[in-house]
Write an enzyme that holds these catalytic residues in place. Structure first.
Site, PDB file in Angstrom:
ATOM      1  N   HIS A 252       2.825  -2.983   6.983  1.00  0.00           N
ATOM      2  CA  HIS A 252       1.735  -2.055   6.718  1.00  0.00           C
ATOM      3  C   HIS A 252       1.750  -0.931   7.739  1.00  0.00           C
ATOM      4  CE1 HIS A 252      -0.674  -4.711   3.904  1.00  0.00           C
ATOM      5  NE2 HIS A 252       0.225  -5.548   4.386  1.00  0.00           N
TER       6      HIS A 252
ATOM      7  N   HIS B  10       0.868  -1.175   0.000  1.00  0.00           N
ATOM      8  CA  HIS B  10       0.000   0.000   0.000  1.00  0.00           C
ATOM      9  C   HIS B  10       0.904   1.223   0.000  1.00  0.00           C
ATOM     10  CE1 HIS B  10      -3.255  -2.689   1.951  1.00  0.00           C
ATOM     11  NE2 HIS B  10      -3.345  -2.706   0.642  1.00  0.00           N
TER      12      HIS B  10
ATOM     13  N   GLU C  54       1.360   3.806   2.910  1.00  0.00           N
ATOM     14  CA  GLU C  54       1.806   3.326   4.221  1.00  0.00           C
ATOM     15  C   GLU C  54       3.318   3.163   4.144  1.00  0.00           C
ATOM     16  OE1 GLU C  54      -0.575  -0.119   5.123  1.00  0.00           O
ATOM     17  OE2 GLU C  54      -2.403   0.898   4.461  1.00  0.00           O
TER      18      GLU C  54
ATOM     19  N   GLU D 114       1.582  -4.362  11.224  1.00  0.00           N
ATOM     20  CA  GLU D 114       1.132  -2.968  11.207  1.00  0.00           C
ATOM     21  C   GLU D 114       2.053  -2.213  12.151  1.00  0.00           C
ATOM     22  OE1 GLU D 114      -1.354  -1.651   9.492  1.00  0.00           O
ATOM     23  OE2 GLU D 114      -2.594  -3.341   8.837  1.00  0.00           O
TER      24      GLU D 114
END
Length: 379
Positions: free
Chosen positions: A116, A2, A5, A207
């Site tokens: 992420h 992504h 990110e 994350e």
């Protein structure tokens, strides 16, 4: 993966620098990791999205590639079946996804991480479910759930704040800073499940920042928060057992099935073209069954110690005995729901690496993908 990110890109570049500097300075940790582990790093999987992204902490501009596709929804999905026409031709997938799938076919990756941003948690498979036996209490449980929980806790517990589980005001709290992916939210077509099911590579989704595009001034502190976690996670590629499978003539064989009792994977784990197998397992006793056409089924019990401290998984070779009967167990395709998985596809291509499967330290849900593929060497 992504493009908006972005912390994962930065972390991976710092990781490269940290390992190389440490090796040159003869620092024990870097020397041990680089001497005993093959590390592959992909700092960004979605350069188009990164170019288009803005600096907002939460908005999604730059999440998709130039074609407007979320790459973490574009991989084949073992659970989706025909509902989303997952049996499409490979060339119909996005170029970035095809590149990663091709990479997975040329290396024997063992462990990986997909980085992420937008939350602070270590998420583990499965991300999707058929609502079958894998669905337990709202989670989608894989056969290697204990190993995945250990891996997630390794990253979280070594992180400065992730283990606290409630650092992001816009996110739900996560006990110990970890979560089962499906229990968090169902995700169809993600790379994490694809790597595990088809490529025998145990992957986490990391994350790593509450803010998807953190200010430059925060980057040094964010590297410091994640450095210990990244190094500890890479070291976990040395869990379990590794070795080779030899046929009745003493030749290492490709596509021998190496199964662990109680861990019936959708796609059975197989040896690569070097006859090598790798199983990430926590310390304990396990019953192994090895199957190869034209040979007797071999069953052995192994007691496995904790390998990461020694930077080497336990080494054990399986020696098969040839048989003359015409009836053999042929591990071909495995059927899940309405989908037939082509389980042996990944090892039909020659592997460039002589070593353990790799760990990705990658960037996934909101960052450029950084894949640090780790391979613990057989010799």
């Amino acid at each position: 993966m992504h493009g908006n990110e972005v912390l994962g890109r930065v972390l991976m570049l710092h990781l490269i620098d940290d390992l190389v500097r440490g090796f040159r300075n003869n620092e024990t940790e870097s020397v041990q990791l680089l001497t005993n582990t093959r590390i592959h790093i992909l700092p960004t999987m979605n350069p188009d999205g990164f170019d288009e992204s803005d600096t907002d902490c939460q908005y999604s501009t730059g999440r998709f590639n130039h074609n407007g596709i979320d790459l973490n929804r574009n991989f084949p999905d073992a659970f989706a079946g025909l509902r989303r026409k997952q049996q499409i031709n490979e060339e119909e997938r996005e170029a970035e996804v095809r590149a990663v799938i091709g990479w997975l076919k040329t290396e024997s990756f063992v462990l990986s991480a997909n980085l992420h941003g937008g939350a602070l948690v270590a998420s583990y498979p499965y991300d999707n479910s058929n609502g079958g036996s894998e669905n337990v209490g709202g989670a989608s449980i894989s056969p290697d759930d204990d190993v995945f929980i250990h891996l997630a806790k390794t990253y979280s517990s070594n992180h400065a704040t992730m283990h606290l589980g409630d650092r992001c005001k816009d996110s739900r709290p996560f006990l110990n800073g970890i979560t089962n992916g499906y229990e968090w939210y169902p995700l169809i077509g993600g790379m994490q499940d694809y790597n595990y099911v088809w490529s025998q590579c145990l992957e986490l989704t990391l994350e790593v920042s509450c803010c998807k595009f953190p200010p430059v001034s925060q980057l040094p502190a964010l590297w410091t928060e994640n450095r210990k976690s990244l190094l500890a996670y890479i070291q976990q590629v040395h869990l379990g057992v590794k070795g080779r499978v030899f046929d009745g003539s003493g030749v290492p064989v490709q596509n021998a099935v190496v199964e662990v009792k109680g861990r019936e994977n959708m796609c059975p784990f197989r040896t690569d073209r070097h006859g090598e197998y790798y199983r990430l397992l926590l310390p304990g006793s396990y019953s192994f069954t090895v199957t190869y056409p034209g040979h007797e089924v071999l069953t052995e019990t192994l007691t496995i110690p904790y390998g990461p401290d020694q930077y080497s998984a336990m080494k054990h070779d399986f020696l098969l005995r040839q048989i003359t009967t015409t009836t053999t167990r042929s591990p071909a395709n495995v059927t899940v729901a309405s989908t037939t998985l082509s389980c042996n596809e990944s090892f039909e291509v020659e592997s460039a690496g002589v070593g353990t499967r790799s760990t990705w330290v990658g960037v996934g849900v909101g960052l450029g993908l950084v894949a640090a593929a780790l391979q613990s060497l057989i010799d």
